[in-house]
Design a protein around this motif. Structure first.
Motif, mmCIF file in Angstrom:
data_model
loop_
_atom_site.group_PDB
_atom_site.id
_atom_site.type_symbol
_atom_site.label_atom_id
_atom_site.label_comp_id
_atom_site.label_asym_id
_atom_site.label_seq_id
_atom_site.Cartn_x
_atom_site.Cartn_y
_atom_site.Cartn_z
ATOM 1 N N ILE A 111 -4.575 -5.637 -6.546
ATOM 2 C CA ILE A 111 -5.400 -5.541 -5.344
ATOM 3 C C ILE A 111 -6.547 -6.547 -5.377
ATOM 4 N N SER A 112 -7.122 -6.774 -6.555
ATOM 5 C CA SER A 112 -8.248 -7.707 -6.644
ATOM 6 C C SER A 112 -7.830 -9.121 -6.283
ATOM 7 N N GLU A 125 -12.341 -8.999 -0.080
ATOM 8 C CA GLU A 125 -13.385 -8.090 -0.563
ATOM 9 C C GLU A 125 -13.767 -7.040 0.470
ATOM 10 N N ASN A 126 -13.866 -7.440 1.750
ATOM 11 C CA ASN A 126 -14.300 -6.491 2.777
ATOM 12 C C ASN A 126 -13.193 -5.550 3.230
ATOM 13 N N GLN A 127 -12.013 -5.632 2.568
ATOM 14 C CA GLN A 127 -10.913 -4.716 2.870
ATOM 15 C C GLN A 127 -10.484 -3.912 1.645
ATOM 16 N N ARG A 128 -11.102 -4.183 0.507
ATOM 17 C CA ARG A 128 -10.650 -3.560 -0.740
ATOM 18 C C ARG A 128 -10.957 -2.075 -0.797
ATOM 19 N N SER A 129 -12.107 -1.663 -0.274
ATOM 20 C CA SER A 129 -12.491 -0.250 -0.369
ATOM 21 C C SER A 129 -11.454 0.637 0.294
ATOM 22 N N PHE A 130 -11.090 0.284 1.529
ATOM 23 C CA PHE A 130 -10.122 1.103 2.259
ATOM 24 C C PHE A 130 -8.748 1.030 1.609
ATOM 25 N N THR A 131 -8.331 -0.190 1.227
ATOM 26 C CA THR A 131 -7.025 -0.356 0.587
ATOM 27 C C THR A 131 -6.939 0.466 -0.693
ATOM 28 N N TYR A 132 -7.973 0.351 -1.521
ATOM 29 C CA TYR A 132 -7.941 1.062 -2.804
ATOM 30 C C TYR A 132 -8.053 2.565 -2.613
ATOM 31 N N VAL A 173 0.835 -1.200 0.000
ATOM 32 C CA VAL A 173 0.000 0.000 0.000
ATOM 33 C C VAL A 173 0.870 1.249 0.000
ATOM 34 N N ILE A 174 1.923 1.244 0.814
ATOM 35 C CA ILE A 174 2.842 2.391 0.838
ATOM 36 C C ILE A 174 3.507 2.566 -0.523
ATOM 37 N N GLY A 175 3.941 1.440 -1.105
ATOM 38 C CA GLY A 175 4.598 1.510 -2.405
ATOM 39 C C GLY A 175 3.675 1.997 -3.512
ATOM 40 N N LEU A 176 2.465 1.446 -3.569
ATOM 41 C CA LEU A 176 1.517 1.851 -4.613
ATOM 42 C C LEU A 176 1.003 3.267 -4.393
ATOM 43 N N PHE A 177 0.829 3.640 -3.130
ATOM 44 C CA PHE A 177 0.434 5.015 -2.817
ATOM 45 C C PHE A 177 1.488 6.008 -3.311
#
Length: 453
Positions: A162-163, A168-175, A43-47
């Motif tokens: 990410i997919s 699924e229940n963590q994708r919204s926040f991650t994305y 997440v840090i890297g993609l962000f």
């Protein structure tokens, strides 16, 4: 057949896992979701990558006033330069998603980053390559097309990763956290870029952001991706997603396009994304010019910073709220439509209100809130391809983002043409609000959070 433990959190297991991997290097080893520590690193890297991607994308809108004065561009020519990016951006969306689904986003992202970083760094040189105004303009337009083409691989590749690696229940926040990098990148350009432009000329932001993009690519390639591949015995981190019932890796299948094209949910995705991007790209490209013309004494670092400062928490907060609602029993369909309603209706409302604003503070507030509402799109339509097509999210996202790139070159160019012909900013903001309302109606009627293919 050797079996590798799915828990890589404990460093003491690393040597054991590497031995097991070497015994079976031809197997798709990494067929699991990211562990907590891995997800944090990615997440840090993609962000960071999304931050530099958008920083490179928004330099020209920031500098277009200074560049057009030096190179003698009118509004229509400035609009052509700004919109040229999206011609290239549109061309590579599907290809980026398809390749990422096939070979993995870890392969696609670094190559694309190398391309868009170098083009960004060389842009000032392109502008002076010819002394003829028209030739110089065409060269800059071509460089913007190539910049868009190389950046078109990023979001589909990121979506594909990410997919497969996030529940699924963590994708919204991650994305939404990763997507918030787009606003941080715009903020970076608007703040530090404005200062560098004022102090050293419009060329300096291009050089600095280009170097930052190259640095990010090298760090991702040799510190995160290489580390993952070493754990996997040299294999890509790509894998097919796991079946939630059997726990086994699903077999790769081609995208059933004929079935997908018959689904209203897919078309509502395209329309909604098109309409939201129309508003976002017009604001992204023309907002600095709007303030320069209407409030010439205003500080550039203020109106180039404030909208993006408040959009960062709106994007991340919407992702947290979306996952919280899903975990509390709300359907994914309801959550996606709720978030998209805030995005499209909110943007339309504040763009409409700006015609009644006369002071600098009121205009800045309206535009800042319009951009902030766009942040909710990250947990609405933007993550929806992972809901309706989890096994083909990269490819579906690529098609969706291809449609979303169209207003980038049509809407941005038309906005410049309208301004040249009517001198009316209210006309631009009014028609943009109407488009947002249309997109909201379509997605509310036909959108879904259920798997369709």
């Amino acid at each position: 057949m050797a079996v590798v433990s799915t828990d890589l959190i404990e460093d003491g297991q690393l040597l054991k896992e590497c031995i097991l991997i070497k015994e079976n290097t031809k197997s798709p080893i990494d067929n699991r979701i990211w562990s907590k520590s891995e997800k944090k690193q990615w997440v840090i890297g993609l962000f960071s990558g999304t931050t530099f991607l958008y920083a490179a994308r928004t330099i020209m809108p920031l500098c277009v006033v200074a560049v057009s004065e030096e190179l003698h561009w009118d509004k229509t020519e400035s609009g052509m330069v700004l919109s040229a990016f999206f011609w290239g951006y549109c061309m590579t969306q599907f290809l980026g998603g398809y390749l990422s689904d096939i070979v993995g986003g870890d392969v696609v992202l670094p190559i694309a980053a190398c391309m868009w970083s170098l083009i960004t760094f060389w842009t000032p040189w392109f502008a002076y390559l010819s002394t003829d105004k028209n030739y110089a303009l065409y060269i800059v337009v071509l460089s913007r097309v190539l910049l868009g083409a190389s950046q078109g691989f990023h979001y589909p590749g990121m979506t594909s990763l990410i997919s497969r690696k996030v529940l699924e229940n963590q994708r919204s926040f991650t994305y939404s956290v990763v997507a918030a990098g787009s606003y941080v990148g715009t903020l970076l350009t608007g703040s530090l870029g404005s200062i560098m432009m004022d102090e050293y000329g419009w060329q300096m932001p291009f050089y600095c952001i280009g170097l930052l993009g190259i640095s990010w690519m090298l760090l991702m390639r040799y510190m995160l991706i290489a580390k993952q591949r070493w754990r996997n015995g040299g294999l890509s981190i790509y894998s097919e997603p796991l079946n939630e019932k059997t726990g086994k890796m699903e077999q790769k299948t081609p995208v059933p396009w004929l079935i997908l094209l018959t689904k209203p949910a897919f078309w509502s995705l395209l329309v909604g994304h098109f309409c939201e991007n129309n508003a976002f790209y017009i604001l992204l490209s023309w907002m600095p010019t709007y303030f320069h013309e209407n409030f010439p004494s205003a500080k550039g670092w203020v109106f180039n910073v404030v909208p993006w400062v408040i959009t960062i928490p709106s994007s991340i907060g919407s992702g947290y709220l979306a996952d919280l609602m899903i975990n509390n029993g709300y359907s994914v369909t309801f959550v996606r439509k709720f978030m998209e309603s805030v995005a499209l209706l909110g943007t339309a409302l504040f763009l409409s209100l700006i015609s009644f604003a006369s002071s600098y503070s009121m205009c800045l507030t309206c535009l800042a809130l319009a951009v902030a509402c766009c942040g909710f799109h990250s947990s609405g339509i933007l993550v929806n391809p992972q809901d309706i097509a989890p096994r083909h999210a990269g490819s579906v996202f690529g098609i969706m983002n291809m449609a979303g790139a169209i207003p980038g070159f049509i809407g941005v160019y038309v906005a410049g043409h309208i301004l040249e012909a009517t001198k009316s900013w209210n006309a631009v903001f009014g028609q943009t609000a109407v488009v947002c309302l249309f997109g909201w109606i379509v997605f509310i009627l036909f959108g879904t959070g259920k798997k369709v293919i």
